[in-house]
Each structure stands twice: as structure tokens, then as C-alpha cells.
Design an enzyme around this catalytic site. Structure first.
Site, PDB file in Angstrom:
ATOM      1  N   LYS A   1       0.822  -1.215   0.000  1.00  0.00           N
ATOM      2  CA  LYS A   1       0.000   0.000   0.000  1.00  0.00           C
ATOM      3  C   LYS A   1       0.853   1.262   0.000  1.00  0.00           C
ATOM      4  O   LYS A   1       0.483   2.261  -0.622  1.00  0.00           O
ATOM      5  CB  LYS A   1      -1.013   0.006   1.144  1.00  0.00           C
ATOM      6  CG  LYS A   1      -0.417   0.006   2.534  1.00  0.00           C
ATOM      7  CD  LYS A   1      -1.524  -0.074   3.561  1.00  0.00           C
ATOM      8  CE  LYS A   1      -1.018  -0.116   4.995  1.00  0.00           C
ATOM      9  NZ  LYS A   1       0.187  -0.907   5.265  1.00  0.00           N
TER      10      LYS A   1
ATOM     11  N   ARG B   1      14.049  -3.360   8.308  1.00  0.00           N
ATOM     12  CA  ARG B   1      13.419  -2.828   9.512  1.00  0.00           C
ATOM     13  C   ARG B   1      13.340  -3.914  10.569  1.00  0.00           C
ATOM     14  O   ARG B   1      13.084  -5.064  10.259  1.00  0.00           O
ATOM     15  CB  ARG B   1      11.995  -2.374   9.171  1.00  0.00           C
ATOM     16  CG  ARG B   1      11.896  -0.919   8.848  1.00  0.00           C
ATOM     17  CD  ARG B   1      10.585  -0.565   8.198  1.00  0.00           C
ATOM     18  NE  ARG B   1       9.409  -1.111   8.877  1.00  0.00           N
ATOM     19  CZ  ARG B   1       8.164  -0.936   8.419  1.00  0.00           C
ATOM     20  NH1 ARG B   1       7.957  -0.240   7.311  1.00  0.00           N
ATOM     21  NH2 ARG B   1       7.144  -1.446   9.056  1.00  0.00           N
TER      22      ARG B   1
ATOM     23  N   ARG C   1       2.291  -8.955  13.443  1.00  0.00           N
ATOM     24  CA  ARG C   1       1.658  -7.815  12.760  1.00  0.00           C
ATOM     25  C   ARG C   1       0.477  -8.264  11.917  1.00  0.00           C
ATOM     26  O   ARG C   1      -0.532  -7.567  11.823  1.00  0.00           O
ATOM     27  CB  ARG C   1       2.684  -7.090  11.901  1.00  0.00           C
ATOM     28  CG  ARG C   1       3.669  -6.280  12.747  1.00  0.00           C
ATOM     29  CD  ARG C   1       4.895  -5.905  11.983  1.00  0.00           C
ATOM     30  NE  ARG C   1       4.625  -4.931  10.949  1.00  0.00           N
ATOM     31  CZ  ARG C   1       5.447  -4.705   9.931  1.00  0.00           C
ATOM     32  NH1 ARG C   1       6.572  -5.386   9.816  1.00  0.00           N
ATOM     33  NH2 ARG C   1       5.147  -3.801   9.033  1.00  0.00           N
TER      34      ARG C   1
HETATM   35  P1  ADP Z   1       3.350  -1.579   7.504  1.00  0.00           P
HETATM   36  O1  ADP Z   1       2.234  -0.990   6.737  1.00  0.00           O
HETATM   37  O2  ADP Z   1       4.334  -2.252   6.648  1.00  0.00           O
HETATM   38  O3  ADP Z   1       2.919  -2.385   8.668  1.00  0.00           O
HETATM   39  P2  ADP Z   1       3.908   1.012   8.720  1.00  0.00           P
HETATM   40  O4  ADP Z   1       5.143   1.749   8.419  1.00  0.00           O
HETATM   41  O5  ADP Z   1       2.632   1.548   8.221  1.00  0.00           O
HETATM   42  O6  ADP Z   1       4.202  -0.447   8.175  1.00  0.00           O
HETATM   43  O7  ADP Z   1       3.749   0.814  10.296  1.00  0.00           O
HETATM   44  C1  ADP Z   1       4.767   0.301  11.099  1.00  0.00           C
HETATM   45  C2  ADP Z   1       4.381   0.331  12.561  1.00  0.00           C
HETATM   46  O8  ADP Z   1       4.102   1.680  12.981  1.00  0.00           O
HETATM   47  C3  ADP Z   1       3.146  -0.449  12.968  1.00  0.00           C
HETATM   48  O9  ADP Z   1       3.407  -1.825  13.146  1.00  0.00           O
HETATM   49  C4  ADP Z   1       2.763   0.261  14.274  1.00  0.00           C
HETATM   50  O10 ADP Z   1       3.597  -0.141  15.329  1.00  0.00           O
HETATM   51  C5  ADP Z   1       3.076   1.710  13.951  1.00  0.00           C
HETATM   52  N1  ADP Z   1       1.890   2.390  13.357  1.00  0.00           N
HETATM   53  C6  ADP Z   1       1.843   2.994  12.139  1.00  0.00           C
HETATM   54  N2  ADP Z   1       0.616   3.498  11.890  1.00  0.00           N
HETATM   55  C7  ADP Z   1      -0.126   3.204  12.984  1.00  0.00           C
HETATM   56  C8  ADP Z   1      -1.482   3.425  13.350  1.00  0.00           C
HETATM   57  N3  ADP Z   1      -2.345   4.060  12.525  1.00  0.00           N
HETATM   58  N4  ADP Z   1      -1.915   2.967  14.553  1.00  0.00           N
HETATM   59  C9  ADP Z   1      -1.098   2.332  15.392  1.00  0.00           C
HETATM   60  N5  ADP Z   1       0.191   2.073  15.114  1.00  0.00           N
HETATM   61  C10 ADP Z   1       0.680   2.501  13.931  1.00  0.00           C
END
Ligand code: ADP
Ligand code: ZN
Length: 210
Positions: free
Chosen positions: A13, A156, A167
Site C-alpha cells: 500500500k 526494519r 503484525r
Molecule cells: P506496515 O504498513 O508495513 O505495517 P507502517 O510503516 O505503516 O508499516 O507501520 C509500522 C508500525 O508503525 C506499525 O506496526 C505500528 O507499530 C506503527 N503504526 C503505524 N501506523 C499506525 C497506526 N495508525 N496505529 C497504530 N500504530 C501505527
């Protein structure tokens, strides 16, 4: 236009969000990137989020809702924005509604769980600027080096296999119900993630233009 990108971690995404953001000339707001930057800079918010993000857990709603409130009130979001990684829970979606923000479309990139784990192992990010790459799907021009800034590409911490499973579990429990939430509002567009990124992009752009 205000667009949300939904999907499991590693579904791609973020990549699609960036492409649409360039095409429509509106910013992408990625809560993951904002949190990782805060972590790197050692801000109080970053310290608060550290244990959650590194173990693959969601950062508490009040923290991310605060981040989004601040970010969406900035000038560059006035003509529209793309949300990548927010909302991830029903209370986060409700918070957007309470802020009076009208979402036009929610694009959900669907990829089967079995494929996710394999994809995540190839994911790399720039240590310096946070740009993301993939060893197979989005290769940098030079191995291990960021195209944008020349920084070093690393994996990461939360892309480690055990954390990925955690996750995914959280995604199904907390985030997937958002599909129903936005389906009921008639805003949900489902895009089946393809083997080739360019094929997924074609389907995504179709959904954006519909
Ligand atoms: P991905 O989409 O690959 O999981 P992201 O970079 O969007 O990676 O998110 C990585 C981490 O950041 C999540 O696992 C969480 O810990 C935190 N995070 C990001 N966005 C949110 C959100 N909207 N609510 C809660 N935690 C978030
Ligand atoms: Zn970089």
C-alpha cells in the site's frame, strides 16, 4: 481528493500511495514514517512509540490520532491527501469522522497472508531518509544504496519473520474490520495485489479514477 490506503503490512500500500500521491500532486501521510522519524530523532513521541513499533504492536490510538490531527492541519493537506497506514483501528476511523474530515475513497490492497511473509523478507528501508525498497519488486539502482539520498539500505526491525506474524494477526483483528466500516459508507474499493507492481498500479489508478 482524500484517499485512505488499507491493506496488510507488506501488501504494497505504501508503494501505491506514493504513486497516486505524485499523480494527483497531493501529499502522502504515512503514520509509520512519521513515527520512525520521531524514533530516530529521539523525540518524546518516538520514545513512547519505540517498544510498540519494534515488537510489531500498534502504537496507542491517542498517540497516532494526535499525530494525524497535527499533520492534516498543515497547509499542504488543504487540497487533499493520501493516508498510508492510518486508520488502523475503528476508534482511529471514528476520530477522522469526528475531526470532520471527509474521506472520498478507501483503496484496499489485498494480498494473501502466505505471500506477505515472503514479500516482507525482501523489504529494505533507507537508514537516512526512510524511503522504502524491495529486493525483488522495487530494486534500488545500486545494491544496498538509496536512490534518493545515497543512504544505506537496511531491514526494519519489525520486518523480522516472528514480528511479521504478530503484525498480520493484529491486522486481521484490529484493522480488517475497517473494510466493513467503509463498505457501509460506499467508499471501499478492493484491489487484488498482483505479482507485478505495475499491474497493481494499473488497478489502483483505475479505482482512483472511477
Ligand atoms: P506496515 O504498513 O508495513 O505495517 P507502517 O510503516 O505503516 O508499516 O507501520 C509500522 C508500525 O508503525 C506499525 O506496526 C505500528 O507499530 C506503527 N503504526 C503505524 N501506523 C499506525 C497506526 N495508525 N496505529 C497504530 N500504530 C501505527
Ligand atoms: Zn535515502
Amino acid at each position: 481528493m482524500n484517499i485512505i490506503f488499507l491493506g496488510a503490512p507488506g501488501a504494497g500500500k505504501g508503494t501505491q500511495a506514493e504513486i497516486v500521491s505524485e499523480k494527483l500532486a497531493i501529499p502522502t501521510v504515512s503514520t509509520g514514517n512519521i513515527i520512525r522519524a520521531a524514533l530516530k530523532n529521539g523525540t518524546p513521541m518516538g520514545l513512547k512509540a519505540k517498544e510498540y513499533i519494534e515488537s510489531g504492536k500498534l502504537v496507542p490510538d491517542e498517540v497516532v490520532i494526535g499525530i494525524i490531527k497535527d499533520r492534516l492541519s498543515e497547509d499542504d493537506c488543504k487540497n487533499g491527501f493520501i493516508l498510508d497506514g492510518f486508520p488502523r483501528t475503528i476508534p482511529q476511523a471514528e476520530a477522522l469522522d469526528e475531526m470532520g474530515i471527509i474521506i472520498d475513497k478507501v483503496i484496499d490492497i489485498e494480498v494473501a497472508d502466505e505471500k506477505i511473509a515472503a514479500r516482507m523478507s525482501g523489504r529494505r528501508v533507507c537508514k537516512a531518509c526512510g524511503n522504502s525498497y524491495h529486493l525483488e519488486y522495487k530494486k534500488p539502482q545500486n545494491d544496498g544504496v538509496c536512490d534518493a539520498c545515497g543512504g544505506e539500505l537496511i531491514q526494519r526491525k519489525d520486518d523480522a519473520p516472528e514480528t511479521v506474524l504478530e503484525r498480520l494477526k493484529i491486522y486481521h483483528e484490529e484493522t480488517e474490520p475497517l473494510k466493513d466500516y467503509y463498505e457501509k459508507q460506499g467508499k471501499l474499493f478492493i484491489v487484488e495485489g498482483q505479482e507485478e507492481v505495475s499491474d497493481t498500479t494499473a488497478l489502483t489508478l483505475k479505482a482512483v479514477e472511477e
